[in-house]
Structures are given as structure tokens and as C-alpha cells.
Design a protein around this motif. Structure first.
Motif, PDB file in Angstrom:
ATOM      1  N   THR A 100     -68.096  25.223  -6.639  1.00 13.71           N
ATOM      2  CA  THR A 100     -66.761  25.455  -7.203  1.00 13.71           C
ATOM      3  C   THR A 100     -65.653  24.802  -6.375  1.00 13.71           C
ATOM      4  OG1 THR A 100     -66.607  27.582  -6.046  1.00 13.71           O
ATOM      5  CG2 THR A 100     -67.390  27.640  -8.316  1.00 13.71           C
ATOM      6  N   LEU A 101     -66.018  24.137  -5.286  1.00 14.67           N
ATOM      7  CA  LEU A 101     -64.999  23.482  -4.468  1.00 14.67           C
ATOM      8  C   LEU A 101     -64.313  22.355  -5.231  1.00 14.67           C
ATOM      9  CD1 LEU A 101     -66.685  23.243  -0.961  1.00 14.67           C
ATOM     10  CD2 LEU A 101     -64.693  24.605  -1.580  1.00 14.67           C
ATOM     11  N   PHE A 102     -65.078  21.725  -6.105  1.00 16.18           N
ATOM     12  CA  PHE A 102     -64.535  20.592  -6.850  1.00 16.18           C
ATOM     13  C   PHE A 102     -65.226  20.541  -8.200  1.00 16.18           C
ATOM     14  CE2 PHE A 102     -63.295  16.267  -7.779  1.00 16.18           C
ATOM     15  CZ  PHE A 102     -62.049  16.182  -7.185  1.00 16.18           C
ATOM     16  N   ASP A 103     -64.465  20.246  -9.240  1.00 14.44           N
ATOM     17  CA  ASP A 103     -65.000  20.230 -10.599  1.00 14.44           C
ATOM     18  C   ASP A 103     -66.073  19.144 -10.757  1.00 14.44           C
ATOM     19  OD1 ASP A 103     -64.635  21.066 -13.528  1.00 14.44           O
ATOM     20  OD2 ASP A 103     -64.392  18.886 -13.613  1.00 14.44           O
ATOM     21  N   ASP A 104     -67.250  19.529 -11.259  1.00 14.99           N
ATOM     22  CA  ASP A 104     -68.363  18.590 -11.420  1.00 14.99           C
ATOM     23  C   ASP A 104     -68.012  17.418 -12.320  1.00 14.99           C
ATOM     24  OD1 ASP A 104     -70.145  19.857  -9.751  1.00 14.99           O
ATOM     25  OD2 ASP A 104     -71.190  20.937 -11.341  1.00 14.99           O
ATOM     26  N   SER A 105     -67.318  17.679 -13.409  1.00 18.23           N
ATOM     27  CA  SER A 105     -67.036  16.597 -14.361  1.00 18.23           C
ATOM     28  C   SER A 105     -66.157  15.520 -13.725  1.00 18.23           C
ATOM     29  CB  SER A 105     -66.384  17.141 -15.635  1.00 18.23           C
ATOM     30  OG  SER A 105     -65.084  17.625 -15.373  1.00 18.23           O
ATOM     31  N   VAL A 106     -65.187  15.941 -12.907  1.00 18.47           N
ATOM     32  CA  VAL A 106     -64.314  14.972 -12.231  1.00 18.47           C
ATOM     33  C   VAL A 106     -65.105  14.243 -11.140  1.00 18.47           C
ATOM     34  CG1 VAL A 106     -62.209  14.661 -10.869  1.00 18.47           C
ATOM     35  CG2 VAL A 106     -62.251  16.339 -12.717  1.00 18.47           C
ATOM     36  N   SER A 107     -65.891  15.003 -10.380  1.00 20.23           N
ATOM     37  CA  SER A 107     -66.675  14.394  -9.306  1.00 20.23           C
ATOM     38  C   SER A 107     -67.646  13.350  -9.851  1.00 20.23           C
ATOM     39  CB  SER A 107     -67.439  15.482  -8.549  1.00 20.23           C
ATOM     40  OG  SER A 107     -68.117  14.931  -7.447  1.00 20.23           O
ATOM     41  N   TYR A 108     -68.363  13.693 -10.922  1.00 23.36           N
ATOM     42  CA  TYR A 108     -69.336  12.750 -11.483  1.00 23.36           C
ATOM     43  C   TYR A 108     -68.646  11.569 -12.169  1.00 23.36           C
ATOM     44  CZ  TYR A 108     -73.124  16.023 -10.431  1.00 23.36           C
ATOM     45  OH  TYR A 108     -74.019  16.830  -9.784  1.00 23.36           O
ATOM     46  N   SER A 109     -67.471  11.793 -12.731  1.00 19.92           N
ATOM     47  CA  SER A 109     -66.710  10.673 -13.314  1.00 19.92           C
ATOM     48  C   SER A 109     -66.300   9.687 -12.225  1.00 19.92           C
ATOM     49  CB  SER A 109     -65.461  11.177 -14.038  1.00 19.92           C
ATOM     50  OG  SER A 109     -65.810  11.865 -15.212  1.00 19.92           O
ATOM     51  N   CYS A 110     -65.844  10.230 -11.091  1.00 20.42           N
ATOM     52  CA  CYS A 110     -65.507   9.362  -9.951  1.00 20.42           C
ATOM     53  C   CYS A 110     -66.756   8.652  -9.449  1.00 20.42           C
ATOM     54  CB  CYS A 110     -64.898  10.179  -8.812  1.00 20.42           C
ATOM     55  SG  CYS A 110     -63.228  10.760  -9.110  1.00 20.42           S
ATOM     56  N   TYR A 111     -67.847   9.415  -9.348  1.00 23.60           N
ATOM     57  CA  TYR A 111     -69.082   8.837  -8.813  1.00 23.60           C
ATOM     58  C   TYR A 111     -69.597   7.701  -9.692  1.00 23.60           C
ATOM     59  CZ  TYR A 111     -73.661   8.344  -6.742  1.00 23.60           C
ATOM     60  OH  TYR A 111     -74.767   7.817  -6.125  1.00 23.60           O
TER      61      TYR A 111
END
Length: 198
Positions: A100-111
Motif C-alpha cells: 500500500t506504499l504506492f499504487d500498483d497500477s501507477v508503479s507498473y505503468s511507470c515500470y
């Protein structure tokens, strides 16, 4: 006494707004204009700090690192107990807190951008290397105080994060809460085994 520069706080405010927007509308739909509108500033002010959306994304990746490093915060009473500190970090990594530290959808979009953008690839590599290095340092502290005997701390830290990365990628697909909890607990147990901890 000179006036303190507002550059860093303003940049952080803009990045946090960009993150909230990306979380709500998707990274592909977030823009400089929408970010400015969200925090009621002129788009030219956003562009003063971040020339393009790409530069905003660079800042967002650095923001991800800052958020993820919070997992290594140890309560003051355990600062001089490396074994307890290491256990806390492993518990944190394999917990809902980490996810929950960072939203998965945003993290994976960046990745996903690492496959098209060398700068973002470099920033992600630095982010993941920093996490591994922090864990390695904790393991080395345990070895030095002879509370653990891990032969290769760097390799072990890397394996644990390979387990973490794979776990959360896979578990992001799990709809069943019991399955999620059980599998996460199993992965955590394997991490403790790698460290020689029960």
C-alpha cells in the motif's frame, strides 16, 4: 537571513498531485495541465520545475523510491538490534503495508516505460538496487554481530527481492483474500529460510 527556496517543497507538491492524478485516471491520462489544475496553480509553474510530462515521470519514479524506502524505518528501540531490525523489515516487505506504499497500477505503468526509455530504466535500476543494498547492509550488520551467518549477503538480499517482485506481481492478480494471505505468508517463510531465520 535569506529567504528559503521553495523549489523542493513545490516540486514535491507537484509530484504528489501528479501521482494522485495518475492513480485516479491512469498515467497515460495524467498531464501537466490536469496536475496544475488539481493544485490550483498555473501550468507554466509546473513546467518551470518539470519541462515535460516525461520529466514529471522521472520525478514520479524517484518519489516511488522515497516511498518504498519507508519500509526500512526501524523503531528507535530496535536501532541497535540488527536481528530484530532485519525481522521487522522482512515482516514489512511481506505485508499489506509494503503493497500500500504506492499504487500498483501507477508503479507498473511507470515500470512498463523501462522498455522504451533509457532514463526511466536507469532510475528503476537505481531504485531496485538501492532497496537491495539497504537489505544487504542489514544482513551484514547481523553477520558482524554474529547473530546470523549468511555467506553472501548481497546475493541473499537479491534473492529476497526477486521473491518480493514476483510475489506482488502474481498476487496483484489474486481476488481471493485468503489465497493472497496464504501465499504471501508462504513467500515470507521462504525469505526467512534464506536468512537462516525461523
Amino acid at each position: 537571513m535569506g529567504r528559503k527556496s521553495l523549489k523542493e517543497p513545490r516540486q514535491k507538491e507537484i509530484i504528489e498531485a501528479f501521482y494522485r492524478l495518475a492513480k485516479k485516471e491512469g498515467l497515460e491520462n495524467a498531464s501537466i495541465a490536469k496536475t496544475a489544475n488539481l493544485i490550483k496553480i498555473n501550468p507554466s509553474l509546473v513546467m518551470h520545475y518539470f519541462k515535460t510530462k516525461e520529466h514529471l515521470i522521472y520525478g514520479l519514479v524517484e518519489y516511488i523510491l522515497h516511498k518504498y524506502l519507508q519500509i526500512f524505518k526501524i523503531p528507535p528501540r530496535y536501532q541497535n538490534d540488527p536481528k530484530k531490525a532485519l525481522k521487522i523489515v522482512i515482516e514489512n516487505i511481506f505485508s499489506h503495508k509494503w503493497n500500500t506504499l504506492f499504487d500498483d497500477s501507477v508503479s507498473y505503468s511507470c515500470y512498463a516505460l523501462v522498455f522504451r526509455n533509457k532514463i526511466i530504466r536507469g532510475k528503476y535500476k537505481s531504485l531496485l538496487d538501492e532497496l537491495r543494498k539497504k537489505l544487504e547492509q542489514l544482513i551484514i550488520s547481523c553477520n558482524e554481530q554474529k547473530v546470523l551467518s549468511v555467506k553472501n549477503p548481497a546475493y541473499t538480499a537479491d534473492l529476497i527481492f526477486v521473491l518480493v517482485d514476483g510475489a506482488y506481481y502474481y498476487l496483484s492478480l489474486a481476488d481471493d483474500k485468503k489465497e493472497y494471505t496464504t501465499k504471501l505468508s508462504n513467500y515470507k517463510r521462504e525469505a526467512f529460510k534464506l536468512l537462516g531465520l525461523t
